[in-house]
Design a protein around this motif. Structure first.
Motif, PDB file in Angstrom:
ATOM      1  N   ALA A 177       0.848  -1.179   0.031  1.00  0.00           N
ATOM      2  CA  ALA A 177       0.000  -0.005   0.064  1.00  0.00           C
ATOM      3  C   ALA A 177       0.824   1.380  -0.064  1.00  0.00           C
ATOM      4  N   GLY A 178       1.743   1.096   0.743  1.00  0.00           N
ATOM      5  CA  GLY A 178       3.051   2.251   0.929  1.00  0.00           C
ATOM      6  C   GLY A 178       3.536   2.870  -0.533  1.00  0.00           C
ATOM      7  N   ALA A 179       3.883   1.519  -1.286  1.00  0.00           N
ATOM      8  CA  ALA A 179       4.741   1.765  -2.474  1.00  0.00           C
ATOM      9  C   ALA A 179       3.665   2.210  -3.598  1.00  0.00           C
ATOM     10  N   PHE A 180       2.326   1.837  -3.455  1.00  0.00           N
ATOM     11  CA  PHE A 180       1.367   2.479  -4.234  1.00  0.00           C
ATOM     12  C   PHE A 180       0.990   3.972  -3.857  1.00  0.00           C
ATOM     13  N   ALA A 181       1.114   4.191  -2.583  1.00  0.00           N
ATOM     14  CA  ALA A 181       0.990   5.688  -2.380  1.00  0.00           C
ATOM     15  C   ALA A 181       2.166   6.547  -2.912  1.00  0.00           C
ATOM     16  N   LEU A 182       3.191   5.892  -2.741  1.00  0.00           N
ATOM     17  CA  LEU A 182       4.654   6.824  -3.256  1.00  0.00           C
ATOM     18  C   LEU A 182       4.354   6.920  -4.529  1.00  0.00           C
ATOM     19  N   ASN A 183       3.669   6.074  -5.412  1.00  0.00           N
ATOM     20  CA  ASN A 183       3.625   6.230  -6.797  1.00  0.00           C
ATOM     21  C   ASN A 183       2.380   7.191  -7.021  1.00  0.00           C
ATOM     22  N   GLY A 184       1.812   7.656  -6.391  1.00  0.00           N
ATOM     23  CA  GLY A 184       0.568   8.657  -6.620  1.00  0.00           C
ATOM     24  C   GLY A 184      -0.522   7.860  -6.614  1.00  0.00           C
ATOM     25  N   TYR A 185      -0.808   6.586  -6.387  1.00  0.00           N
ATOM     26  CA  TYR A 185      -1.786   5.969  -6.435  1.00  0.00           C
ATOM     27  C   TYR A 185      -2.779   6.142  -5.129  1.00  0.00           C
ATOM     28  N   ASP A 186      -4.142   6.230  -5.138  1.00  0.00           N
ATOM     29  CA  ASP A 186      -4.796   6.414  -3.904  1.00  0.00           C
ATOM     30  C   ASP A 186      -5.280   5.272  -3.311  1.00  0.00           C
ATOM     31  N   VAL A 187      -4.987   4.836  -2.227  1.00  0.00           N
ATOM     32  CA  VAL A 187      -4.892   3.383  -1.650  1.00  0.00           C
ATOM     33  C   VAL A 187      -5.325   3.647  -0.201  1.00  0.00           C
ATOM     34  N   SER A 188      -5.879   2.319   0.206  1.00  0.00           N
ATOM     35  CA  SER A 188      -6.473   2.243   1.628  1.00  0.00           C
ATOM     36  C   SER A 188      -6.123   0.679   1.787  1.00  0.00           C
ATOM     37  N   LEU A 189      -5.914   0.394   3.367  1.00  0.00           N
ATOM     38  CA  LEU A 189      -5.737  -0.667   3.779  1.00  0.00           C
ATOM     39  C   LEU A 189      -6.930  -1.450   4.730  1.00  0.00           C
ATOM     40  N   VAL A 190      -7.381  -2.573   4.291  1.00  0.00           N
ATOM     41  CA  VAL A 190      -8.465  -3.188   5.146  1.00  0.00           C
ATOM     42  C   VAL A 190      -8.044  -4.320   6.140  1.00  0.00           C
ATOM     43  N   ASP A 191      -8.068  -4.321   7.193  1.00  0.00           N
ATOM     44  CA  ASP A 191      -7.451  -5.364   8.073  1.00  0.00           C
ATOM     45  C   ASP A 191      -8.566  -6.617   8.193  1.00  0.00           C
ATOM     46  N   LEU A 192      -8.533  -7.543   7.453  1.00  0.00           N
ATOM     47  CA  LEU A 192      -9.548  -8.508   7.679  1.00  0.00           C
ATOM     48  C   LEU A 192      -9.071  -9.843   8.649  1.00  0.00           C
ATOM     49  N   ASP A 193      -7.970  -9.639   9.007  1.00  0.00           N
ATOM     50  CA  ASP A 193      -7.466 -10.655  10.116  1.00  0.00           C
ATOM     51  C   ASP A 193      -8.022 -10.078  11.525  1.00  0.00           C
ATOM     52  N   ARG A 194      -8.521 -11.290  12.060  1.00  0.00           N
ATOM     53  CA  ARG A 194      -9.318 -11.052  13.447  1.00  0.00           C
ATOM     54  C   ARG A 194      -8.351 -10.638  14.549  1.00  0.00           C
ATOM     55  N   GLN A 195      -6.906 -11.030  14.294  1.00  0.00           N
ATOM     56  CA  GLN A 195      -5.984 -10.429  15.378  1.00  0.00           C
ATOM     57  C   GLN A 195      -5.824  -9.248  15.331  1.00  0.00           C
ATOM     58  N   ARG A 196      -6.213  -8.324  14.028  1.00  0.00           N
ATOM     59  CA  ARG A 196      -6.097  -7.005  13.838  1.00  0.00           C
ATOM     60  C   ARG A 196      -4.830  -6.223  14.064  1.00  0.00           C
ATOM     61  N   ASN A 197      -3.713  -7.026  13.552  1.00  0.00           N
ATOM     62  CA  ASN A 197      -2.285  -6.912  13.672  1.00  0.00           C
ATOM     63  C   ASN A 197      -2.102  -5.335  12.971  1.00  0.00           C
ATOM     64  N   MET A 198      -2.594  -5.189  11.615  1.00  0.00           N
ATOM     65  CA  MET A 198      -2.561  -3.922  11.004  1.00  0.00           C
ATOM     66  C   MET A 198      -2.939  -2.808  11.746  1.00  0.00           C
ATOM     67  N   GLN A 199      -4.167  -3.099  12.426  1.00  0.00           N
ATOM     68  CA  GLN A 199      -4.587  -2.109  13.236  1.00  0.00           C
ATOM     69  C   GLN A 199      -3.867  -1.678  14.411  1.00  0.00           C
ATOM     70  N   LYS A 200      -3.405  -2.579  14.968  1.00  0.00           N
ATOM     71  CA  LYS A 200      -2.579  -2.710  16.156  1.00  0.00           C
ATOM     72  C   LYS A 200      -1.223  -1.804  15.889  1.00  0.00           C
ATOM     73  N   LEU A 201      -0.886  -2.266  14.689  1.00  0.00           N
ATOM     74  CA  LEU A 201       0.537  -1.359  14.008  1.00  0.00           C
ATOM     75  C   LEU A 201       0.167   0.134  13.584  1.00  0.00           C
ATOM     76  N   LEU A 202      -0.667   0.092  12.968  1.00  0.00           N
ATOM     77  CA  LEU A 202      -1.020   1.716  12.590  1.00  0.00           C
ATOM     78  C   LEU A 202      -1.914   2.462  12.646  1.00  0.00           C
ATOM     79  N   GLY A 203      -2.945   1.688  13.620  1.00  0.00           N
ATOM     80  CA  GLY A 203      -3.860   2.595  14.298  1.00  0.00           C
ATOM     81  C   GLY A 203      -5.101   2.868  12.930  1.00  0.00           C
ATOM     82  N   LYS A 204      -5.352   4.176  13.022  1.00  0.00           N
ATOM     83  CA  LYS A 204      -6.256   4.250  12.072  1.00  0.00           C
ATOM     84  C   LYS A 204      -5.714   4.547  10.281  1.00  0.00           C
ATOM     85  N   GLY A 205      -4.610   4.585  10.430  1.00  0.00           N
ATOM     86  CA  GLY A 205      -3.759   5.068   9.275  1.00  0.00           C
ATOM     87  C   GLY A 205      -2.355   5.506   9.296  1.00  0.00           C
TER      88      GLY A 205
END
Ligand SMILES: Nc1ncnc2c1ncn2[C@@H]1O[C@H](COP(=O)(O)OP(=O)(O)OP(=O)(O)O)[C@@H](O)[C@H]1O
Ligand SMILES: [Mg+2]
Length: 399
Positions: A177-205
């Motif tokens: 997602a970061g590399a897409f954003a660096l290239n000017g793409y408009d991108v978001s991340l969806v945390d589908l894992d019940r452990q919610r690791n992405m949310q733990k790591l990045l919060g709301k963004g």
């Protein structure tokens, strides 16, 4: 009176008059699908009289009557757009003698129609078949325009999934997602894992630092079913960090994937096991999604081990060939071209949870350059070359 088999009728026929014979038979109500019932409801609202003939082997499943006109309607509810091959028989039926009772036909789809359907009807000047798209509680009759509009506004979904845990799904999803954003793409991340690791790591963004005179982009982290609270942006790209347990992922998302990245590693003990894991992963994805293009990507590559990597790569590639013979929509990303190297930055990514700093991606430059940034930018390059994502670069659409 002979013992008659039960009469099978649809919900929509419940109010129809029963014949004398039917009065002496047991009745089995066949459930029409939700979609069919919604189509019936909407057609009736448009003053059509509707009779369901589903369950009987016919080219159509509804008969419609209005102003002495009789129309055969085919309702199709499937994951992909209705293709020309799928309505070829219906077109033949409408031009043949067996449709003599009908003045024309309608095909109603929940997902739209392929471009070939529209071109064929137009070029062959077929006027006795009308197409409609059923979305929510609306029937869209000008559906070619509606289809194209939807395509333009539609997000591209990329899932990062393997049924093995701990091989870098969350790391890859975030940095892709970061590399897409660096290239000017408009991108978001969806945390589908019940452990919610992405949310733990990045919060709301996470914000990417401004660079080269450009403002840093923001990547929102979204939890399905929860509003983010910070924004209502609908992004062109949605990268999904999946739950390693396939059934733990919401089907709605799995079906939306246009592409799927399947991370694996290049280690001697893992090779056979990994080939098995890849096969199982593909089988699971295909249970829900037949259209997504699948990319196997090596993560954690020890790049200085050229000789050993070369040998291991040959073995895994050969194992993979057997799979790609059965499924043409999958690709082994050759690590000689693109791989995510093992790096300290990625290993300690998330350290901010311990030192209290704000979340960042592992794109900072140490010494000459950042390996993760180089690798993930190369991955985006690769995807651009092997998919048509480049056409999806356009900026955010608001819902
Ligand atoms: N290329 C890499 N180089 C170094 N460390 C890495 C690399 N990729 C992932 N890691 C590390 O491996 C660990 C597991 O990664 P990650 O959490 O992304 O895996 P996962 O597949 O999402 O795991 P889970 O199945 O638990 O969701 C993390 O500590 C991460 O920092
Ligand atoms: Mg994870």
């Amino acid at each position: 009176m002979p013992n008659l088999p039960p009469k099978r009728i649809r919900w929509s026929e419940l109010l129809d008059d029963l014949t004398d014979t039917d009065r002496n038979r047991s009745i089995v109500i066949e459930r029409t699908t939700e979609t069919e019932r919604m189509a019936i409801f909407l057609l009736r609202r448009d003053n059509w009289s509707v009779r369901s003939v589903s369950g009987v082997q016919r080219e159509y499943n509804l008969e419609l009557f209005k102003y002495r006109r009789q129309i055969a309607a085919k309702v199709v509810n499937q994951r992909n757009k209705v293709s020309l091959g799928q309505i070829e028989k219906f077109i033949d039926f409408l031009s043949g003698e067996s449709s003599a009772d009908f003045d024309g036909g309608i095909c109603i789809s929940t997902t739209g129609f392929t471009r070939s359907v529209y071109s064929y009807l137009r070029d062959e000047n077929i006027t006795n078949l009308k197409l409609a798209i059923l979305e929510g509680s609306e029937l869209h009759w000008n559906c070619e325009e509606f289809d194209h509009e939807k395509e333009r506004n539609r997000s591209t979904y990329i899932g990062v999934f393997t049924c093995k845990g701990g091989v870098g799904k969350t790391t890859i999803a975030a940095h892709l997602a970061g590399a897409f954003a660096l290239n000017g793409y408009d991108v978001s991340l969806v945390d589908l894992d019940r452990q919610r690791n992405m949310q733990k790591l990045l919060g709301k963004g996470v914000y990417l630092p401004p660079a080269g005179g450009r403002k840093g982009a923001r990547i929102d982290v979204i939890i399905p079913g929860e509003t983010n609270g910070t924004s209502d942006r609908k992004t062109k790209f949605v990268i999904c960090d999946c739950n390693p347990e396939f059934d733990g992922n919401p089907t709605g998302f799995l079906r939306r994937f246009d592409y799927c990245i399947v991370p694996t590693s290049l280690s001697p003990l893992g090779i056979n096991k990994n080939a098995d894991v890849i096969k199982r992963t593909f089988d699971l994805i295909r249970k829900e999604n037949t259209k997504a293009q699948l990319f196997v990507l090596i993560n954690g590559l020890q790049s200085e081990e050229k000789k050993r990597n070369h040998l291991l790569n040959q073995v895994l590639k050969t194992e993979f060939e057997a799979l790609s013979n059965k499924d043409s929509r999958c690709r082994y990303v050759d690590p000689d071209e693109v791989a995510i190297r093992f790096s300290k930055q990625l290993l300690y990514w998330g350290f901010h949870l311990f030192d209290g700093t704000s979340p960042t991606l592992a794109f900072r430059t140490y010494g000459r350059y950042s390996h993760p940034r180089m690798d993930f930018l190369k991955l985006v390059d690769y995807l651009e070359r092997h998919t048509d994502i480049e056409n999806d670069r356009s900026v955010a659409a608001r819902f």
